[in-house]
Design an enzyme around this catalytic site. Structure first.
Site, PDB file in Angstrom:
ATOM      1  N   GLY A  18     -10.180  10.364  -7.542  1.00 36.03           N
ATOM      2  CA  GLY A  18     -10.299   8.909  -7.640  1.00 36.03           C
ATOM      3  C   GLY A  18     -10.245   8.305  -6.252  1.00 36.03           C
ATOM      4  O   GLY A  18      -9.664   8.900  -5.332  1.00 36.03           O
TER       5      GLY A  18
ATOM      6  N   HIS B  26      -3.416   4.970 -11.582  1.00 33.30           N
ATOM      7  CA  HIS B  26      -3.166   5.163 -10.147  1.00 33.30           C
ATOM      8  C   HIS B  26      -4.156   4.338  -9.315  1.00 33.30           C
ATOM      9  O   HIS B  26      -3.760   3.639  -8.376  1.00 33.30           O
ATOM     10  CB  HIS B  26      -3.263   6.663  -9.811  1.00 33.30           C
ATOM     11  CG  HIS B  26      -3.113   6.975  -8.355  1.00 33.30           C
ATOM     12  ND1 HIS B  26      -2.031   7.668  -7.852  1.00 33.30           N
ATOM     13  CD2 HIS B  26      -3.907   6.697  -7.280  1.00 33.30           C
ATOM     14  CE1 HIS B  26      -2.172   7.787  -6.528  1.00 33.30           C
ATOM     15  NE2 HIS B  26      -3.303   7.215  -6.167  1.00 33.30           N
ATOM     16  N   GLU B  27      -5.443   4.416  -9.654  1.00 32.77           N
ATOM     17  CA  GLU B  27      -6.462   3.694  -8.875  1.00 32.77           C
ATOM     18  C   GLU B  27      -6.331   2.190  -9.069  1.00 32.77           C
ATOM     19  O   GLU B  27      -6.531   1.406  -8.143  1.00 32.77           O
ATOM     20  CB  GLU B  27      -7.873   4.171  -9.258  1.00 32.77           C
ATOM     21  CG  GLU B  27      -8.143   5.646  -8.997  1.00 32.77           C
ATOM     22  CD  GLU B  27      -7.770   6.099  -7.591  1.00 32.77           C
ATOM     23  OE1 GLU B  27      -7.908   5.306  -6.640  1.00 32.77           O
ATOM     24  OE2 GLU B  27      -7.328   7.248  -7.435  1.00 32.77           O
TER      25      GLU B  27
ATOM     26  N   HIS C 267      -3.976   0.661  -6.797  1.00 28.06           N
ATOM     27  CA  HIS C 267      -4.492   0.455  -5.438  1.00 28.06           C
ATOM     28  C   HIS C 267      -5.099  -0.937  -5.262  1.00 28.06           C
ATOM     29  O   HIS C 267      -4.937  -1.557  -4.206  1.00 28.06           O
ATOM     30  CB  HIS C 267      -5.573   1.490  -5.100  1.00 28.06           C
ATOM     31  CG  HIS C 267      -5.042   2.773  -4.550  1.00 28.06           C
ATOM     32  ND1 HIS C 267      -4.316   2.837  -3.390  1.00 28.06           N
ATOM     33  CD2 HIS C 267      -5.158   4.054  -4.985  1.00 28.06           C
ATOM     34  CE1 HIS C 267      -3.997   4.102  -3.139  1.00 28.06           C
ATOM     35  NE2 HIS C 267      -4.493   4.865  -4.096  1.00 28.06           N
TER      36      HIS C 267
ATOM     37  N   GLN D 251      -8.841   1.858   0.014  1.00 31.08           N
ATOM     38  CA  GLN D 251      -8.634   3.107   0.755  1.00 31.08           C
ATOM     39  C   GLN D 251      -9.713   3.359   1.798  1.00 31.08           C
ATOM     40  O   GLN D 251      -9.559   4.233   2.649  1.00 31.08           O
ATOM     41  CB  GLN D 251      -8.576   4.299  -0.209  1.00 31.08           C
ATOM     42  CG  GLN D 251      -7.351   4.247  -1.116  1.00 31.08           C
ATOM     43  CD  GLN D 251      -7.295   5.465  -2.007  1.00 31.08           C
ATOM     44  OE1 GLN D 251      -7.940   5.497  -3.050  1.00 31.08           O
ATOM     45  NE2 GLN D 251      -6.566   6.485  -1.594  1.00 31.08           N
TER      46      GLN D 251
ATOM     47  N   CYS E 166      -2.132  11.283  -3.322  1.00 29.43           N
ATOM     48  CA  CYS E 166      -3.032  10.182  -2.980  1.00 29.43           C
ATOM     49  C   CYS E 166      -3.728  10.520  -1.674  1.00 29.43           C
ATOM     50  O   CYS E 166      -3.077  10.989  -0.738  1.00 29.43           O
ATOM     51  CB  CYS E 166      -2.216   8.897  -2.835  1.00 29.43           C
ATOM     52  SG  CYS E 166      -3.210   7.461  -2.404  1.00 29.43           S
ATOM     53  N   LEU E 167      -5.032  10.283  -1.611  1.00 30.48           N
ATOM     54  CA  LEU E 167      -5.775  10.608  -0.390  1.00 30.48           C
ATOM     55  C   LEU E 167      -5.262   9.825   0.815  1.00 30.48           C
ATOM     56  O   LEU E 167      -5.426  10.264   1.956  1.00 30.48           O
ATOM     57  CB  LEU E 167      -7.277  10.334  -0.587  1.00 30.48           C
ATOM     58  CG  LEU E 167      -7.973  11.229  -1.620  1.00 30.48           C
ATOM     59  CD1 LEU E 167      -9.425  10.819  -1.780  1.00 30.48           C
ATOM     60  CD2 LEU E 167      -7.868  12.705  -1.257  1.00 30.48           C
TER      61      LEU E 167
HETATM   62 NI    NI Z   1      -4.286   6.932  -4.328  1.00 27.37          NI
END
Ligand code: NI
Length: 199
Positions: free
Chosen positions: A45, A150-151, A154, A50, A108-109
């Site tokens: 995701g 989760h996304e 963000h 991000q 998380c990236l």
């Molecule tokens: Ni994340």
């Protein structure tokens, strides 16, 4: 085009993002860049903040989860249907969350190398526009719901670390500060908010 992923500590990750409108310039190109960037980082995701854009859009592709098995080697029911779970969510709204909370080790990236257990409800109903501006309302559960939750966080300026207990967060503080400074190993392109300029 692969874009750098913004690391923990950048203010864009803490901001509530703005809705998009239908005349957003080159939306298709933007979405293509998001997928390319996510795949290059082996993510499931990615949300626009991000990559430094404070707008309410995220993408998911859960194919990597589709093969998950439990301890006995049975297909994991929470991974059901993941093989074609590739979607774009524009201006989404989580209309409903229900069921028991369950814990899952999230990553998380934007926060490489850290994984922690986060508890979330098992089912959601979400309304959103897809990449063709078609309005949809769908129910998700298991890993699909988890990734969307989760996304979705963000685009509201929330990170998974915000769900941890104050004690756990304090224990992670040093590592998180190091990530902001670029003192972390990630095998994809990142942008670190507190990195000292190279002389
Ligand atoms: Ni994340």
């Amino acid at each position: 085009m692969i874009l750098p992923i913004v690391a923990y500590g950048d203010p864009v990750l803490k901001k509530e993002a703005e809705e998009l409108d239908e005349d957003f310039p080159n939306l298709k190109g933007f979405i293509d860049d998001m997928f390319e960037t996510m795949y290059a980082a082996s993510g499931v995701g990615l949300a626009a903040p991000q990559i430094g854009k404070s707008i309410r859009i995220f993408i998911v592709d859960g194919t990597a989860f589709a093969e998950d098995e439990d301890e006995e080697g049975n297909a994991d029911p929470r991974a059901a249907g993941m093989e074609n779970f590739k979607k774009v969510f524009i201006n989404p709204i989580i209309e409903e969350e229900s069921g028991e909370k369950w814990g899952f080790n999230e990553g998380c990236l934007s926060i490489p190398t850290i994984r922690e257990e986060v508890f979330r409800k098992e089912k959601i109903v979400v309304s959103y526009f897809d990449e063709n501006w078609t309005l949809k309302e769908e129910a998700f559960e298991g890993y699909k719901a988890r990734i969307i939750q989760h996304e979705y966080d963000h685009i509201d300026g929330v990170l998974f670390t915000d769900h941890l207990s104050p004690l756990k967060k304090r224990l992670l503080n040093k590592k998180l500060q190091n990530i902001s400074k670029g003192d972390v190993k990630a095998d994809y392109k990142m942008k670190f908010p507190a990195k000292k300029k190279q002389r």
